[in-house]
Scaffold this active site. Sequence first.
Site, PDB file in Angstrom:
ATOM      1  N   LEU A  43     -19.679  28.837  -0.782  1.00 55.97           N
ATOM      2  CA  LEU A  43     -20.679  29.940  -0.825  1.00 55.97           C
ATOM      3  C   LEU A  43     -20.255  31.204  -0.037  1.00 55.97           C
ATOM      4  CD1 LEU A  43     -23.886  27.929  -1.024  1.00 55.97           C
ATOM      5  CD2 LEU A  43     -22.889  29.441  -2.782  1.00 55.97           C
ATOM      6  N   ALA A  44     -19.569  30.805   0.986  1.00 52.05           N
ATOM      7  CA  ALA A  44     -19.320  32.011   1.947  1.00 52.05           C
ATOM      8  C   ALA A  44     -17.902  32.613   1.326  1.00 52.05           C
ATOM      9  CB  ALA A  44     -18.745  31.586   3.357  1.00 52.05           C
ATOM     10  N   GLY A  45     -16.742  32.028   1.151  1.00 55.18           N
ATOM     11  CA  GLY A  45     -15.600  32.425   0.519  1.00 55.18           C
ATOM     12  C   GLY A  45     -15.901  32.797  -0.736  1.00 55.18           C
ATOM     13  N   HIS A 266     -27.183  14.389  11.233  1.00 53.74           N
ATOM     14  CA  HIS A 266     -28.312  14.676  10.358  1.00 53.74           C
ATOM     15  C   HIS A 266     -29.188  13.132  10.241  1.00 53.74           C
ATOM     16  CE1 HIS A 266     -30.803  15.276   6.885  1.00 53.74           C
ATOM     17  NE2 HIS A 266     -30.137  16.528   6.705  1.00 53.74           N
ATOM     18  N   ARG A 330     -33.208  18.729  13.355  1.00 57.67           N
ATOM     19  CA  ARG A 330     -32.685  17.294  13.264  1.00 57.67           C
ATOM     20  C   ARG A 330     -31.992  16.804  14.312  1.00 57.67           C
ATOM     21  NH1 ARG A 330     -29.116  19.998   8.328  1.00 57.67           N
ATOM     22  NH2 ARG A 330     -30.773  20.011   6.777  1.00 57.67           N
ATOM     23  N   HIS A 401     -22.968  15.588  10.204  1.00 56.29           N
ATOM     24  CA  HIS A 401     -23.338  16.543   8.935  1.00 56.29           C
ATOM     25  C   HIS A 401     -22.756  17.896   8.960  1.00 56.29           C
ATOM     26  CE1 HIS A 401     -25.584  17.938   5.734  1.00 56.29           C
ATOM     27  NE2 HIS A 401     -26.127  18.714   6.382  1.00 56.29           N
ATOM     28  N   GLU A 425     -19.436  28.236   7.449  1.00 63.03           N
ATOM     29  CA  GLU A 425     -19.425  27.270   8.594  1.00 63.03           C
ATOM     30  C   GLU A 425     -18.380  27.369   9.362  1.00 63.03           C
ATOM     31  OE1 GLU A 425     -20.613  23.296   6.796  1.00 63.03           O
ATOM     32  OE2 GLU A 425     -20.079  22.379   8.814  1.00 63.03           O
ATOM     33  N   LEU A 441     -26.811  27.522   3.880  1.00 61.69           N
ATOM     34  CA  LEU A 441     -26.410  28.158   2.752  1.00 61.69           C
ATOM     35  C   LEU A 441     -26.795  29.741   2.746  1.00 61.69           C
ATOM     36  CD1 LEU A 441     -27.692  25.581   0.226  1.00 61.69           C
ATOM     37  CD2 LEU A 441     -25.504  25.900   1.144  1.00 61.69           C
TER      38      LEU A 441
HETATM   39  C1  LIG Z   1     -24.444  16.538   1.621  1.00 59.04           C
HETATM   40  C2  LIG Z   1     -24.618  17.930   2.168  1.00 59.04           C
HETATM   41  C3  LIG Z   1     -25.882  18.786   1.812  1.00 59.04           C
HETATM   42  C4  LIG Z   1     -26.223  19.713   2.327  1.00 59.04           C
HETATM   43  N1  LIG Z   1     -27.303  20.442   2.279  1.00 59.04           N
HETATM   44  C5  LIG Z   1     -27.742  21.702   2.517  1.00 59.04           C
HETATM   45  C6  LIG Z   1     -28.653  22.429   2.173  1.00 59.04           C
HETATM   46  O1  LIG Z   1     -29.439  21.788   1.363  1.00 59.04           O
HETATM   47  N2  LIG Z   1     -28.995  23.427   2.532  1.00 59.04           N
HETATM   48  C7  LIG Z   1     -28.235  23.977   3.305  1.00 59.04           C
HETATM   49  O2  LIG Z   1     -28.387  25.299   3.923  1.00 59.04           O
HETATM   50  N3  LIG Z   1     -27.081  23.539   3.969  1.00 59.04           N
HETATM   51  C8  LIG Z   1     -26.681  22.489   3.270  1.00 59.04           C
HETATM   52  N4  LIG Z   1     -25.471  21.780   3.804  1.00 59.04           N
HETATM   53  C9  LIG Z   1     -24.567  22.466   4.492  1.00 59.04           C
HETATM   54  C10 LIG Z   1     -23.706  23.380   3.689  1.00 59.04           C
HETATM   55  O3  LIG Z   1     -23.539  22.782   2.268  1.00 59.04           O
HETATM   56  C11 LIG Z   1     -22.556  23.898   3.933  1.00 59.04           C
HETATM   57  O4  LIG Z   1     -22.574  24.309   5.594  1.00 59.04           O
HETATM   58  C12 LIG Z   1     -21.956  25.112   3.752  1.00 59.04           C
HETATM   59  O5  LIG Z   1     -21.986  24.699   1.979  1.00 59.04           O
HETATM   60  C13 LIG Z   1     -20.467  25.530   3.859  1.00 59.04           C
HETATM   61  O6  LIG Z   1     -20.113  26.664   2.805  1.00 59.04           O
HETATM   62  P1  LIG Z   1     -18.748  27.377   3.195  1.00 59.04           P
HETATM   63  O7  LIG Z   1     -18.528  28.170   1.995  1.00 59.04           O
HETATM   64  O8  LIG Z   1     -18.788  27.722   4.635  1.00 59.04           O
HETATM   65  O9  LIG Z   1     -17.648  26.043   3.072  1.00 59.04           O
HETATM   66  P2  LIG Z   1     -17.139  25.019   1.782  1.00 59.04           P
HETATM   67  O10 LIG Z   1     -18.231  24.976   0.911  1.00 59.04           O
HETATM   68  O11 LIG Z   1     -16.926  23.885   2.725  1.00 59.04           O
HETATM   69  O12 LIG Z   1     -15.979  25.545   1.032  1.00 59.04           O
HETATM   70  C14 LIG Z   1     -14.767  25.730   1.848  1.00 59.04           C
HETATM   71  C15 LIG Z   1     -13.754  26.209   0.936  1.00 59.04           C
HETATM   72  O13 LIG Z   1     -12.526  26.553   1.696  1.00 59.04           O
HETATM   73  C16 LIG Z   1     -11.398  26.206   0.977  1.00 59.04           C
HETATM   74  N5  LIG Z   1     -10.547  25.616   2.067  1.00 59.04           N
HETATM   75  C17 LIG Z   1     -10.532  24.838   3.181  1.00 59.04           C
HETATM   76  N6  LIG Z   1      -9.554  24.892   3.892  1.00 59.04           N
HETATM   77  C18 LIG Z   1      -8.638  25.492   3.154  1.00 59.04           C
HETATM   78  C19 LIG Z   1      -7.054  25.787   3.328  1.00 59.04           C
HETATM   79  N7  LIG Z   1      -6.582  25.326   4.317  1.00 59.04           N
HETATM   80  N8  LIG Z   1      -6.544  26.183   2.371  1.00 59.04           N
HETATM   81  C20 LIG Z   1      -7.105  26.760   1.353  1.00 59.04           C
HETATM   82  N9  LIG Z   1      -8.452  26.522   1.073  1.00 59.04           N
HETATM   83  C21 LIG Z   1      -9.196  25.723   1.977  1.00 59.04           C
HETATM   84  C22 LIG Z   1     -11.900  24.897   0.407  1.00 59.04           C
HETATM   85  O14 LIG Z   1     -11.035  24.628  -0.738  1.00 59.04           O
HETATM   86  C23 LIG Z   1     -13.188  25.349  -0.209  1.00 59.04           C
HETATM   87  O15 LIG Z   1     -13.014  26.164  -1.146  1.00 59.04           O
HETATM   88  C24 LIG Z   1     -25.171  20.530   3.214  1.00 59.04           C
HETATM   89  C25 LIG Z   1     -23.991  19.645   3.632  1.00 59.04           C
HETATM   90  C26 LIG Z   1     -23.666  18.632   3.155  1.00 59.04           C
HETATM   91  C27 LIG Z   1     -22.452  17.812   3.667  1.00 59.04           C
END
Ligand SMILES: Cc1cc2nc3c(=O)[nH]c(=O)nc-3n(C[C@H](O)[C@H](O)[C@H](O)COP(=O)(O)OP(=O)(O)OC[C@H]3O[C@@H](n4cnc5c(N)ncnc54)[C@H](O)[C@@H]3O)c2cc1C
Length: 637
Positions: A43-45, A266, A330, A401, A425, A441
């Site tokens: 969601l971030a990237g 969690h 939590r 978590h 994150e 999110l």
């Molecule tokens: C089971 C579960 C349920 C959850 N439910 C909720 C919820 O209901 N509400 C809420 O707010 N939060 C929830 N969370 C937390 C939330 O999902 C995450 O904190 C959030 O989605 C992280 O998003 P992000 O974009 O930072 O990273 P991610 O979604 O982890 O994406 C990381 C990206 O980086 C890429 N990447 C990583 N390292 C490299 C590398 N070295 N080279 C190239 N690419 C790389 C990956 O391929 C991926 O595309 C939940 C977490 C879990 C585990």
Amino acid sequence: MELDSKSPTGPIETRWDRHRFSLKLVNPANKRKHTILVVGTGLAGGSAAATLGELGYNVKCFCFQDSPRRAHSIAAQGGINAAKNYHNDGDSVYRLFYDTVKGGDFRSRESNVYRLAQISLNIIDQCVAQGVPFAREYSGYLDNRSFGGAQVSRTFYARGQTGQQLLLGAYQALERQIGAGQVQMFPRTEMLDLVVIDGKARGIVTRNLLTGKIESHLGDAVVLGTGGYGNVFYLSTNAKGSNATAIWRAHRRGALFANPCFTQIHPTCIPVSGDYQSKLTLMSESLRNDGRVWVPLQTGDNRPPNKIPEAERDYFLERKYPSFGNLVPRDVASRNAKQVCDDGRGVGETGLAVYLDFRDAIQRLGKHVIKERYGNLFDMYERITGEDPYNAPMRIFPAIHYTMGGLWVDYNLMSNLPGLYVIGEANFSDHGANRLGASALMQGLADGYFVLPNTIGDYLASNKFDRVDTSHAAVRDAESQVAGITRKLLAAKGTRSVDSYHRELGKIMWEYCGMARNAEGLKYALSKIPDLREQFWRDVKVLGTDEELNQSLEKAGRVADFLELAELTCLDALDRNESCGGHFREEYQTPEGEAARDDERYSYAAAWEFRGIGNAPVLHKEPLTFEYVHPAQRSYK
Ligand SMILES: Cc1cc2nc3c(=O)[nH]c(=O)nc-3n(C[C@H](O)[C@H](O)[C@H](O)COP(=O)(O)OP(=O)(O)OC[C@H]3O[C@@H](n4cnc5c(N)ncnc54)[C@H](O)[C@@H]3O)c2cc1C
């Protein structure tokens, strides 16, 4: 090193607006001249890459999965917070800000948190416009439910698949830019190093996970949206692939790592069932809207739950925290579950579980309502445990978590390395020592859709970028380091699998740096981890070659980084002689067993500087000041 948070001053309500106005802009014609590298499609990237492409920048975007839409964000179940106050139940931007600062146990930056609460409103509008199918009430308005640490209903959701639906929205926006040629997508490509030239982040070194080819990509700024590092504990609710490599290798190149010990446990996960388990499953916090948490009143009461009469049950969260009940944050819920299990009142075969019971909600609302709200979670529980949660309470136990720590960033989301931005994150920015449910999110999308696209322009407009190419010495150096690590991993030809090291590391981390920590245990972990790391490099067995899809090799690189990060995490936990949020040091607790902060000495973000393996990292402190929400003992009673 001076840590300048660039946090604006003045009335908090107008800080972001005034700050945005002070930022330099890049005119549309000049945007075309800049290349931005975005690592990560969660969601971030994903939201950042799509928005930067839409703005007219040239974007190169990377992920290690086969498709950007498989990022770990897809796993998010419960929902996303926003202070829309559709329910007219007393919510406001200020209340979301207040709840988040308090929920984070006064270890976050007020300016960031207020901005996050403000932007929460825009996120929902944007996602609805994209067609994200949020749940609706009979009237057609978007529905809300409650999450921990709040007494209002502000969580927007799409059944138990909120992350998936939000990611599909971001992914469609990203694909549109890919189609338009504005974003070049590199799936199955792992960033393995950061290229720093003249003190600025100018590129990354990647490995093609299908062919093994090592390549460099250069640009004017690098954005890391690479997710959290909870898998340092081996067993966690994170996707198996989630790892710390991108941020850790950036840390090795000079980016400060902040608050690594702030990890979230969690309370509602399916308990561990055996030694060979490799993954834990979350039961969303949303279930605590209707599920009641309890254990038997008496120790050693082995009767099946439906044979234990009401008077012999202890609804311990409702008893101890009547105002918030089952919806305490939590960290509080997890600690209390551990406590009743430590007292010998845990349930199930191992005694390491508590009940989450829907009996009353089913009686009150009917099975069909519960099914509508949580159907997919109930199905998932039944598939994994073989038990039907409509008829018997779920058994749940806390598990790793989320990681509140991450690379240090200023208010613009830039790390201490100019040109290196960190979002979602992967950074440490908004949640302090404990993140409230449904706020990850919100933060990922706030960073990607709304904050970074504004702040990065200021950096691009204020700096000159000399042309660099891949023959530059810094690029060569980073490439040869990456090739060297790969060679070394394959050359070890030892006797133990990568997973066996990872599992052993995870056990040390969970035991000594998990839900409860103390100085003695942390010192013990700090003596064990370097030994394990040394053994890993000497005796790891990595199968296959580096010229093919080789998941053993991928994992080995990530575990090598976890073995370094784990040490910093324990060191940070040992250094912070207080309890706050998810960081519970047994020596520092109130007579009632709550976290006892030490605001005099520890009201700061701890930002660690890498000085080489075997050398002590250097601690830099960003003092935290609270002008609006004044630090007090958190109370949910
Ligand atoms: C089971 C579960 C349920 C959850 N439910 C909720 C919820 O209901 N509400 C809420 O707010 N939060 C929830 N969370 C937390 C939330 O999902 C995450 O904190 C959030 O989605 C992280 O998003 P992000 O974009 O930072 O990273 P991610 O979604 O982890 O994406 C990381 C990206 O980086 C890429 N990447 C990583 N390292 C490299 C590398 N070295 N080279 C190239 N690419 C790389 C990956 O391929 C991926 O595309 C939940 C977490 C879990 C585990």
